[in-house]
Design a protein around this motif. Structure first.
Motif, mmCIF file in Angstrom:
data_model
loop_
_atom_site.group_PDB
_atom_site.id
_atom_site.type_symbol
_atom_site.label_atom_id
_atom_site.label_comp_id
_atom_site.label_asym_id
_atom_site.label_seq_id
_atom_site.Cartn_x
_atom_site.Cartn_y
_atom_site.Cartn_z
ATOM 1 N N ASP A 11 -78.343 -85.480 65.009
ATOM 2 C CA ASP A 11 -78.959 -86.837 64.690
ATOM 3 C C ASP A 11 -78.975 -86.891 63.077
ATOM 4 N N ASP A 41 -76.575 -97.093 62.476
ATOM 5 C CA ASP A 41 -75.908 -97.724 63.543
ATOM 6 C C ASP A 41 -75.240 -96.650 64.396
ATOM 7 N N THR A 42 -76.155 -96.541 65.377
ATOM 8 C CA THR A 42 -75.746 -95.655 66.650
ATOM 9 C C THR A 42 -74.525 -96.136 67.472
ATOM 10 N N GLY A 43 -74.127 -97.364 67.489
ATOM 11 C CA GLY A 43 -73.114 -97.800 68.047
ATOM 12 C C GLY A 43 -71.524 -97.375 67.421
ATOM 13 N N LYS A 44 -71.560 -97.086 66.169
ATOM 14 C CA LYS A 44 -70.611 -96.913 65.377
ATOM 15 C C LYS A 44 -69.621 -95.664 66.073
ATOM 16 N N MET A 45 -68.329 -96.002 66.235
ATOM 17 C CA MET A 45 -67.532 -95.098 67.033
ATOM 18 C C MET A 45 -67.171 -93.916 65.772
ATOM 19 N N GLN A 87 -71.793 -89.513 73.308
ATOM 20 C CA GLN A 87 -70.286 -88.866 73.571
ATOM 21 C C GLN A 87 -70.373 -87.443 72.968
ATOM 22 N N GLU A 134 -65.010 -90.626 64.477
ATOM 23 C CA GLU A 134 -63.554 -90.108 64.704
ATOM 24 C C GLU A 134 -63.488 -88.490 64.296
ATOM 25 N N ARG A 145 -62.053 -90.330 69.441
ATOM 26 C CA ARG A 145 -62.892 -91.491 69.220
ATOM 27 C C ARG A 145 -63.999 -91.363 69.987
ATOM 28 N N LEU A 146 -65.338 -91.407 69.611
ATOM 29 C CA LEU A 146 -66.448 -91.229 70.620
ATOM 30 C C LEU A 146 -67.629 -91.726 69.949
ATOM 31 N N THR A 147 -68.554 -92.009 70.784
ATOM 32 C CA THR A 147 -70.124 -92.572 70.303
ATOM 33 C C THR A 147 -70.879 -91.265 70.139
ATOM 34 N N ARG A 148 -72.067 -91.484 69.452
ATOM 35 C CA ARG A 148 -72.993 -90.484 69.418
ATOM 36 C C ARG A 148 -73.438 -89.766 70.613
#
Length: 289
Positions: free
Chosen positions: A258, A268-272, A231, A274, A226-229
């Motif tokens: 991107d 939504d760049t904050g979405k985790m 990351q 998977e 699980r990571l952010t964009r």
């Protein structure tokens, strides 16, 4: 060191912090099962060949920033110890920052690190109950390396080769991500686990003399990364062949990634995100020579 592949030397030596941030951890269940097999008295242990040792000793070759080392330490009893070995001074520096319990050689710490290669570890004969290699054996799948690993293993000692691989069948965007990065990969130059070329050394006479036949197991869905964009971009850059790209090609690749993520997940760049991970484990035991 001359034994290190030039892409590995440049790619991993220049972005140790990015590697540590971007790469996934290892499945606790998978590493626990491997560690249990070398600890006397634990279910599944195999301590034939030599008497049980009160303090199990493990080498982690190609330790990088310590991702696998830390997993091993978490799965072994307090009396056990790990020697982490890597050719990259930058990776070992990051290792020291990231690994709790690290100490200098001779300090009595559960974990020490030393600079070395798979074919020149600098360790003593029959020093270890087990040798682990995570995400690295394909870089040095040769007779010199397996000979060295057998030298530092005790008779019947465990050799465990571990690879995490994205489950590309789980989502179209993960396959798309791989296609974007593979556009910069020349498999004739950069060794890859996926090619299977690393298996050739195990078909040779040296392997038959030094080790029992290998066993290969794939643990599907071993973990989920699980990571952010941001990351995810660290993860992409942690690949050696991406790390060595010129800055303009890196920027173009990032734009393409991107765009892929925008088309699948929106703005939504904050979405985790998977990414399911399959873990391949190859094990064998050292023969008496």
């Amino acid at each position: 060191m001359d034994a290190v592949h030039p892409v590995a030397r440049l790619g991993f030596g220049s972005n140790a912090d990015v590697y540590d941030r971007g790469r996934p951890e290892y499945s606790r269940a998978v590493i626990q099962a491997l560690c249990d097999s070398i600890v006397p008295g634990r279910p599944g242990s195999d301590t034939t060949g030599t008497p049980p040792h009160p303090a199990v000793r493990v080498a982690d070759i190609g330790c990088g920033t310590g991702k696998l080392t830390r997993a091993i330490l978490a799965c072994l009893p307090p009396a056990a110890s790990v020697v982490a070995i890597d050719p990259s001074a930058a990776m070992l520096e990051q290792f020291m920052h990231s690994t709790t319990g690290y100490g200098e050689s001779g300090s009595g710490s559960r974990c020490v690190a030393s600079q070395g290669t798979a074919d020149r570890t600098g360790r003593s004969d029959a020093e270890f109950d087990a040798v682990f290699v995570g995400q690295a054996f394909h870089w040095f799948a040769n007779e010199a390396a397996i000979t060295e690993m057998r030298r530092i293993l005790r008779p019947s000692g465990l050799l465990a080769l571990v690879w995490n691989q994205d489950d590309e069948d789980s989502a179209e965007w993960i396959r798309g991500l791989r296609a974007l990065t593979d556009a910069h990969l020349d498999p004739a130059i950069v060794p890859q686990f996926r090619s299977g070329a690393w298996r050739a050394v195990w078909r040779g006479a040296a392997a038959a003399r030094l080790f029992a036949p290998i066993t290969e197991t794939v643990h599907r869905g071993a973990l989920v990364h699980r990571l952010t964009r941001p990351q995810l971009w660290d993860r992409v850059q942690s690949r050696s062949y991406i790390s060595v790209l010129p800055s303009d090609k890196k920027e173009a690749l990032k734009r393409s990634i991107d765009e892929l993520l925008l088309s699948v997940f929106g703005a939504d760049t904050g979405k985790m995100l998977e990414i399911p991970i399959n873990t391949t484990v190859v094990t064998t035991r050292a023969l008496s020579c």
